[in-house]
Design an enzyme around this catalytic site. Structure first.
Site, PDB file in Angstrom:
ATOM      1  N   ASP A   5      34.677 -38.779 -47.124  1.00 29.42           N
ATOM      2  CA  ASP A   5      33.623 -37.975 -47.732  1.00 29.42           C
ATOM      3  C   ASP A   5      32.912 -37.146 -46.663  1.00 29.42           C
ATOM      4  O   ASP A   5      32.510 -37.667 -45.632  1.00 29.42           O
ATOM      5  CB  ASP A   5      32.613 -38.897 -48.420  1.00 29.42           C
ATOM      6  CG  ASP A   5      31.655 -38.187 -49.352  1.00 29.42           C
ATOM      7  OD1 ASP A   5      31.456 -36.970 -49.196  1.00 29.42           O
ATOM      8  OD2 ASP A   5      31.099 -38.863 -50.227  1.00 29.42           O
ATOM      9  N   HIS A  49      30.196 -34.982 -47.447  1.00 22.47           N
ATOM     10  CA  HIS A  49      28.942 -34.463 -47.992  1.00 22.47           C
ATOM     11  C   HIS A  49      27.799 -34.728 -47.018  1.00 22.47           C
ATOM     12  O   HIS A  49      27.341 -35.864 -46.883  1.00 22.47           O
ATOM     13  CB  HIS A  49      28.640 -35.108 -49.341  1.00 22.47           C
ATOM     14  CG  HIS A  49      29.540 -34.644 -50.422  1.00 22.47           C
ATOM     15  ND1 HIS A  49      30.722 -35.287 -50.707  1.00 22.47           N
ATOM     16  CD2 HIS A  49      29.451 -33.600 -51.270  1.00 22.47           C
ATOM     17  CE1 HIS A  49      31.326 -34.658 -51.708  1.00 22.47           C
ATOM     18  NE2 HIS A  49      30.570 -33.628 -52.060  1.00 22.47           N
TER      19      HIS A  49
END
Length: 140
Positions: free
Chosen positions: A16, A18
Site C-alpha cells: 500500500d 497511500h
C-alpha cells in the site's frame, strides 16, 4: 525494560502506497505530544517490529487503505511476541478488508489476531489519540 509511553511507530503496511492519511496521522500524533517514528509506506511487518525495538516504542499504529490489510498483518502479533514486544500496543485502521463487510465482525477478527484497536475508514485522529492516551495511561 520500561517502554517510552509517548513513542509510537506509524506506517502503511504491505504493498500500500497511500501516504496522505499517514502524513495527517503523523502530524496529529505529534501535536498530541507523541514521539512519532514514521516508517512510511510499502512497509513489511518486520519494519514495524524493528522500529519498535530500536525506539522502545509503546505502540505500533498500522495504516492500510488498499483493502489487503487483513492479509498483510497475519501473524504480526506472534512475531511481535517472539521479538519481546508482547507489551506493545497494536492498532490498525483504514480500509483494512476487501469489500463491504460488517465492521463489528472485521473488528473481532483483528482483535482475535492480537490487535488492541481496529478503526474503520474515516476515523478521526482524535479518536485514536484518545484511545492511545487511555490505553497507555497518559494523563494530560
Amino acid at each position: 525494560m520500561a517502554r517510552d509511553k509517548k513513542t509510537l511507530v506509524l506506517g502503511v503496511i504491505g504493498s500500500d502506497c497511500h501516504a496522505v492519511g499517514l502524513r495527517i496521522l503523523d502530524h496529529a500524533f505529534e501535536q498530541a505530544g507523541f514521539n512519532v517514528v514514521n516508517i512510511g509506506v510499502l512497509s513489511p511487518q518486520e519494519d514495524f517490529i524493528n522500529a519498535a525495538i530500536e525506539t522502545n516504542a509503546a505502540a505500533i499504529c498500522v495504516s492500510s487503505l488498499y483493502g489487503q490489510g487483513e492479509l498483510d498483518v497475519q501473524g504480526m502479533r506472534d512475531k511481535m511476541n517472539e521479538a519481546g514486544l508482547d507489551d506493545v500496543l497494536l492498532y490498525i485502521g483504514g480500509n483494512v478488508v476487501v469489500g463491504k463487510q460488517d465492521f463489528d465482525e472485521v473488528k473481532k477478527r483483528f482483535y482475535d489476531m492480537g490487535f488492541n484497536q481496529c478503526y474503520p475508514p474515516g476515523t478521526s485522529p482524535e479518536t485514536t489519540i484518545k484511545d492511545l492516551k487511555h490505553d497507555l495511561n497518559i494523563t494530560d
